[in-house]
Design a protein around this motif. Structure first.
Motif, PDB file in Angstrom:
ATOM      1  N   ILE A  15       0.744  -1.260   0.152  1.00 47.12           N
ATOM      2  CA  ILE A  15      -0.044   0.075  -0.026  1.00 47.12           C
ATOM      3  C   ILE A  15       1.143   1.128   0.179  1.00 47.12           C
ATOM      4  CG2 ILE A  15      -0.381   0.090   2.454  1.00 47.12           C
ATOM      5  CD1 ILE A  15      -3.082   1.066   2.072  1.00 47.12           C
ATOM      6  N   GLN A  16       0.557   2.288  -0.752  1.00 44.69           N
ATOM      7  CA  GLN A  16       1.130   3.436  -0.757  1.00 44.69           C
ATOM      8  C   GLN A  16      -0.171   4.562  -0.649  1.00 44.69           C
ATOM      9  OE1 GLN A  16       2.754   4.266  -4.588  1.00 44.69           O
ATOM     10  NE2 GLN A  16       4.716   5.467  -3.589  1.00 44.69           N
ATOM     11  N   ALA A  17       0.493   5.665   0.099  1.00 45.82           N
ATOM     12  CA  ALA A  17      -0.471   6.775   0.338  1.00 45.82           C
ATOM     13  C   ALA A  17       0.352   8.059  -0.195  1.00 45.82           C
ATOM     14  CB  ALA A  17      -0.935   6.821   1.792  1.00 45.82           C
ATOM     15  N   GLU A  18      -0.578   8.685  -0.897  1.00 45.37           N
ATOM     16  CA  GLU A  18      -0.182  10.190  -1.319  1.00 45.37           C
ATOM     17  C   GLU A  18      -1.051  11.129  -0.610  1.00 45.37           C
ATOM     18  OE1 GLU A  18       0.300  10.129  -5.556  1.00 45.37           O
ATOM     19  OE2 GLU A  18       1.689   8.805  -5.401  1.00 45.37           O
ATOM     20  N   LEU A  19      -0.461  12.431  -0.431  1.00 47.68           N
ATOM     21  CA  LEU A  19      -1.367  13.554   0.005  1.00 47.68           C
ATOM     22  C   LEU A  19      -1.146  14.580  -1.256  1.00 47.68           C
ATOM     23  CD1 LEU A  19      -3.019  14.885   2.136  1.00 47.68           C
ATOM     24  CD2 LEU A  19      -0.641  16.106   3.126  1.00 47.68           C
ATOM     25  N   GLY A  20      -2.506  14.607  -1.706  1.00 48.88           N
ATOM     26  CA  GLY A  20      -2.679  15.778  -2.844  1.00 48.88           C
ATOM     27  C   GLY A  20      -2.832  17.176  -2.207  1.00 48.88           C
ATOM     28  N   ASN A  21      -2.568  18.115  -3.371  1.00 51.62           N
ATOM     29  CA  ASN A  21      -2.297  19.239  -3.021  1.00 51.62           C
ATOM     30  C   ASN A  21      -3.852  20.020  -2.480  1.00 51.62           C
ATOM     31  OD1 ASN A  21       0.054  19.420  -4.178  1.00 51.62           O
ATOM     32  ND2 ASN A  21      -0.614  20.149  -6.187  1.00 51.62           N
ATOM     33  N   ASN A  22      -4.770  19.150  -2.883  1.00 46.64           N
ATOM     34  CA  ASN A  22      -6.205  19.522  -2.285  1.00 46.64           C
ATOM     35  C   ASN A  22      -6.391  18.932  -0.964  1.00 46.64           C
ATOM     36  OD1 ASN A  22      -6.410  16.933  -2.960  1.00 46.64           O
ATOM     37  ND2 ASN A  22      -8.122  17.121  -4.307  1.00 46.64           N
ATOM     38  N   GLY A  23      -5.343  18.319  -0.253  1.00 49.99           N
ATOM     39  CA  GLY A  23      -5.627  17.778   1.008  1.00 49.99           C
ATOM     40  C   GLY A  23      -6.079  16.370   1.127  1.00 49.99           C
ATOM     41  N   ASN A  24      -6.574  15.847  -0.077  1.00 48.14           N
ATOM     42  CA  ASN A  24      -7.068  14.517  -0.138  1.00 48.14           C
ATOM     43  C   ASN A  24      -5.902  13.511   0.133  1.00 48.14           C
ATOM     44  OD1 ASN A  24      -9.624  15.511  -0.413  1.00 48.14           O
ATOM     45  ND2 ASN A  24      -9.639  15.502  -2.269  1.00 48.14           N
TER      46      ASN A  24
END
Length: 88
Positions: A67-76
């Motif tokens: 599993i990999q998580a990313e935080l987008g510029n929109n906070g999602n």
């Protein structure tokens, strides 16, 4: 990112994580938790094969899971997954 933006992002992520924790805690039977988790897994985009590294591998699972998580510029938060587990 400004301090207030960081604070809002942390609050947003924390709130979503708390809702997920509550959701899974409210499922009393372990099989119901597994079913819910598998349901969510079908909704996630597949992990890029190059990201199948030890850092992204979930340890102590019977199946191999990444599993990999990313935080987008929109906070999602955006999660990517892959597993060698098959449902029969």
């Amino acid at each position: 990112m400004h301090t207030w933006q960081t604070s809002l992002t942390e609050t947003h992520v924390s709130s979503k994580l708390n809702r997920l924790i509550f959701e899974f805690q409210s499922l009393l039977e372990p099989i119901d938790r597994v079913k819910r988790l598998l349901h969510y897994a079908t909704l996630l985009p597949e992990l890029d094969p190059s990201a199948k590294v030890d850092l992204n591998q979930v340890m102590d699972c019977r199946a191999r899971v990444w599993i990999q998580a990313e935080l987008g510029n929109n906070g999602n938060m955006r999660f990517f997954t892959n597993s060698n587990f098959e449902i029969n």
